[in-house]
Design an enzyme around this catalytic site. Structure first.
Site, PDB file in Angstrom:
ATOM      1  N   HIS A 195      20.348  55.653 -28.488  1.00  0.00           N
ATOM      2  CA  HIS A 195      21.768  55.612 -28.122  1.00  0.00           C
ATOM      3  C   HIS A 195      21.985  54.709 -26.908  1.00  0.00           C
ATOM      4  O   HIS A 195      22.854  53.821 -26.914  1.00  0.00           O
ATOM      5  CB  HIS A 195      22.244  57.041 -27.836  1.00  0.00           C
ATOM      6  CG  HIS A 195      23.648  57.156 -27.337  1.00  0.00           C
ATOM      7  ND1 HIS A 195      24.659  57.731 -28.082  1.00  0.00           N
ATOM      8  CD2 HIS A 195      24.230  56.796 -26.157  1.00  0.00           C
ATOM      9  CE1 HIS A 195      25.787  57.709 -27.402  1.00  0.00           C
ATOM     10  NE2 HIS A 195      25.546  57.148 -26.218  1.00  0.00           N
ATOM     11  N   GLU A 196      21.185  54.925 -25.849  1.00  0.00           N
ATOM     12  CA  GLU A 196      21.350  54.129 -24.630  1.00  0.00           C
ATOM     13  C   GLU A 196      20.879  52.695 -24.822  1.00  0.00           C
ATOM     14  O   GLU A 196      21.468  51.762 -24.270  1.00  0.00           O
ATOM     15  CB  GLU A 196      20.598  54.791 -23.463  1.00  0.00           C
ATOM     16  CG  GLU A 196      21.132  56.165 -23.083  1.00  0.00           C
ATOM     17  CD  GLU A 196      22.611  56.154 -22.734  1.00  0.00           C
ATOM     18  OE1 GLU A 196      23.084  55.153 -22.151  1.00  0.00           O
ATOM     19  OE2 GLU A 196      23.302  57.136 -23.045  1.00  0.00           O
ATOM     20  N   HIS A 230      23.680  50.755 -26.301  1.00  0.00           N
ATOM     21  CA  HIS A 230      24.610  50.288 -25.268  1.00  0.00           C
ATOM     22  C   HIS A 230      24.079  49.033 -24.595  1.00  0.00           C
ATOM     23  O   HIS A 230      24.792  48.025 -24.444  1.00  0.00           O
ATOM     24  CB  HIS A 230      24.796  51.365 -24.196  1.00  0.00           C
ATOM     25  CG  HIS A 230      25.640  52.530 -24.598  1.00  0.00           C
ATOM     26  ND1 HIS A 230      26.856  52.385 -25.224  1.00  0.00           N
ATOM     27  CD2 HIS A 230      25.453  53.868 -24.428  1.00  0.00           C
ATOM     28  CE1 HIS A 230      27.385  53.582 -25.437  1.00  0.00           C
ATOM     29  NE2 HIS A 230      26.545  54.496 -24.968  1.00  0.00           N
TER      30      HIS A 230
END
Length: 229
Positions: free
Chosen positions: A37-38, A41
């Site tokens: 997820h990170e 980003h």
């Protein structure tokens, strides 16, 4: 769905194996999916022009660079939580608000990709597992992927809430005047506390939206196996 299950755990109305499976899934989310997820980003920001994420060591899947201990504990206890936010320098984007919005969207999309992968495995097992697999151990394998898909979808929906500091707020900010954005950021800490209260009191329709999205993901990932199920 997931919140009801977590409340059942807290009430002691589910069996030990189900609780153990949930904890294993939560740990898998913490150490594998949240770093993804990170990373999503960071990768999106990097592609949009913010090379600073690379020098901050966030363009990696190494969980040690991403895990927030409190956020990880919340995932285990409540079914939603967070990792360490990726610092983004929006001045490196051609359009700061659009760049931040697209970068923010990448995180929940990563959770949905993880949910789709889990759904494909779940439906492949339903399609090809031998007769008798669903009793005993096989039943728990299916349950593992069921919870895995649910938890990823819940995290995606939770992060899309358009309230600071969640990813959904940055998507919303693309369409708001700068004056409103600055005002909302001023109360970010207050919003953060309010989010937990609203979710725990079941005021936000996260469970309903997650349930509908789960049904869609299950239907979509079953399509490749429809001839075998």
């Amino acid at each position: 769905m997931l919140f009801d299950f977590i409340r059942s755990i807290q009430a002691g109305t589910v069996d030990f194996i189900e609780v153990l499976i949930y904890i294993i899934v939560a740990l898998m989310i913490i150490f594998l999916v949240m770093p993804f997820h990170e990373w999503a980003h960071a990768f999106t920001a990097y592609k949009l022009g913010d090379t600073s994420v690379k020098y901050r060591k966030r363009l990696t899947l190494n969980p040690l660079e991403h895990i927030d201990p409190v956020g990880a504990l919340m995932i285990i206890l409540l079914g939603f939580g967070w990792a360490k936010p990726v610092p983004i320098n929006d001045r490196n984007f051609k359009n700061a608000k659009v760049g931040m919005g697209i970068t923010a969207l990448a995180g929940p999309v990563a959770n949905l990709v993880a949910a789709l992968l889990g759904g494909l495995i779940y439906n492949a097992i339903l399609a090809f597992a031998p007769i008798g697999f669903y009793s005993g151990f096989g039943e728990y394998v299916l349950y593992f992927f069921f919870i895995y898909v649910q938890l990823n979808i819940t995290l995606a929906v939770f992060n899309l809430i358009p309230i600071p500091p969640l990813d959904g707020s940055k998507i919303l900010f693309m369409f708001l005047p700068d004056k409103w954005v600055y005002t909302l950021y001023k109360y970010e800490n207050l919003f953060f506390v309010a989010i937990f209260a609203l979710v725990w009191l079941d005021i936000l329709p996260i469970g309903y939206i997650s349930g509908a999205l789960f049904s869609f993901v299950d239907w979509l990932t079953a399509l490749p196996f429809v001839a075998f199920i």
